[in-house]
Design an enzyme around this catalytic site. Structure first.
Site, PDB file in Angstrom:
ATOM      1  CG  ASP A 173     -16.143  70.673  12.047  1.00  0.00           C
ATOM      2  OD1 ASP A 173     -15.873  69.714  11.290  1.00  0.00           O
ATOM      3  OD2 ASP A 173     -16.964  70.599  12.974  1.00  0.00           O
ATOM      4  CD  GLU A 189     -17.641  64.737  13.416  1.00  0.00           C
ATOM      5  OE1 GLU A 189     -18.066  63.673  13.929  1.00  0.00           O
ATOM      6  OE2 GLU A 189     -16.918  65.535  14.047  1.00  0.00           O
TER       7      GLU A 189
END
Length: 454
Positions: free
Chosen positions: A92, A154
């Site tokens: 991500d 994250e």
């Protein structure tokens, strides 16, 4: 395979590395459904799963974590007597922020002046490609067991993988854990990050009126919520130096490792001519050894479309980074007390806890660090450097608590010029090449050192 032969294989794979990174960057995998469709993160996760299956990992699959994101998990069993290494990354990315601030489209890999630009090129899709390139260079000659995880949230800090690790510790058990979400002090200097600041985020809301009122009829005596918020936030810094100052929180401290040249920092951070750095002490002290407060965002009427009205409410997202030795929960409590106690004019202040992550310090006296030092020296021709990191990776503390006998290494392709989280993020492709070579050499050297045990 000799060291030079391995280096040649990595170099030969760089065309494929660029293609891989271009495909990954093209997927806007922002793990926030308010901004991008969740399907984009799923598409990135599947890309990672397919790529690492092709690179020789077994049973690579998507596992849903408690925050709803998907971690990509796989493994490769160790040869007899060999240690196991966990390879970590995340797929991500941060949102691009202001698209108009990008010189080139954020989700299109673009080469310019020898660097590759695009959101995630460094943080952390560049590290995904680094892993892939290292594994492809080794081919079937991987001398250790491998466990692999790519996190899917994250950047949002919602803790899905941290919770998943606690629920499934057997899936990530390893002798050495390579957390590849940091990078080198500068291009050409092999570096391991040994400390991380923790994180304490809050959202503060200021209310002063039952509703907005006409600034001509009521402005002056009517308390302006936005002005109150501005005054409140200003109390978090020393007015002369700009240093973080929070009641009941120790905001002093010194860094004893490798320093950070002030002029280099100014260039790396893009500080404008004539603008002074905030705080006191060395740059390294301020970055890695002291708390640092940042106002991440403010909700208030925008300039365009604003009315002639006294604001009744305003709020801000405030981030506090805390160094090793400081409890993030206690630091967040001190920040909350400071904000509620500094409200001007009797304004109503409410503070909502958002997130907290503990700081981290790595032990560097084990065989993994010894093997990494040899690999760094072989590739970069000089001893490995040790740095702190101003950012936070809460997963490191979960790993340290869950696997107390494992060595945790933070490394990767990110360096100051990458401008991670900012517009015009980029990566130097030579860092992908060299760090892939470092990783491959490390896996060979660590296998020779044998298992440390768990």
């Amino acid at each position: 395979m000799t060291v030079s032969e391995l280096a040649a294989k990595v170099t030969a794979l760089m065309g494929r590395a660029k293609t891989d990174l271009a495909e990954l960057v093209a997927i806007p995998s922002v793990a926030d459904p308010r901004q991008y469709p969740p399907g984009e993160c799923h598409r990135a996760a599947q890309w990672v799963a397919d790529a690492f299956t092709e690179a020789g990992l077994h049973d690579v699959h998507l596992a849903e974590t408690p925050d709803g994101s998907h971690a990509v998990i796989g493994h490769r069993p160790p040869p007899p007597g060999a240690p196991t290494v966990l390879l970590y990354c995340h797929y991500d990315v941060q949102p691009p922020l202001d698209d108009t601030a990008w010189t080139t489209p954020p989700f299109t890999l673009t080469e310019r002046d020898g660097r590759w630009y695009g959101r995630g090129t460094a943080d952390c899709k560049g590290n995904i490609v680094m892993h892939l390139t290292a594994l492809r260079a080794l081919g079937d000659d991987i001398p250790v067991g491998l466990k692999f995880v790519a996190e899917g949230s994250e950047e949002q800090g919602t803790g899905g993988l941290e919770q998943y690790v606690a629920q499934h510790p057997e899936q990530f058990l390893a002798d050495a854990l390579l957390v590849c979400d940091t990078g080198n002090a500068e291009v050409g200097t092999g570096t391991a990050t040994i400390t991380l600041r923790g994180l304490a985020n809050v959202v503060v809301t200021v209310d002063t009126l039952a509703g907005e009122v006409h600034s001509g009829m009521f402005g002056g005596p009517a308390p302006d919520a936005l002005a109150a918020l501005i005054q409140l936030l200003a109390t978090l810094r020393d007015p002369a130096t700009g240093a973080t100052r929070i009641n009941d929180l120790d905001c002093e401290g010194g860094w004893e490792g490798v320093g950070y040249d002030e002029e280099q920092f100014r260039a790396d951070a893009g500080v404008l001519d004539g603008v002074r750095l905030t705080g006191t002490g060395t740059v390294a002290d301020r970055l890695w050894a002291r708390p640092a407060v940042t106002v991440l965002g403010i909700d208030c009427p925008p300039v365009v479309g604003s009315a002639a009205a006294v604001p009744a409410t305003a709020r801000a997202r405030v981030s506090l980074r805390v160094p090793p030795g400081t409890n993030p929960v206690a630091a967040r409590a001190a920040l909350t007390r400071h904000l509620t106690g500094a409200a001007p004019w009797g304004a109503r202040v409410t503070v909502e806890d958002e997130s907290a992550g503990a700081p981290f310090r790595a032990a560097t006296d084990g065989p993994a660090y010894s093997a990494l030092g040899r690999a760094m020296n072989e590739v970069y021709g000089k001893p490995m450097a040790f740095l702190g990191q101003g950012g936070s990776i809460p997963l490191c503390n979960v790993l340290a608590e869950t696997y107390p006998r494992a060595e945790i290494v933070l490394m990767g392709v990110e360096e100051p010029r990458c401008l991670i989280h900012a517009p015009n993020e980029s990566v130097d492709p030579t860092e992908i090449e060299h760090m892939a070579q470092v990783e491959a050499l490390f896996l060979r050297a660590y296998a020779a050192a044998g298992s440390r045990g768990r």
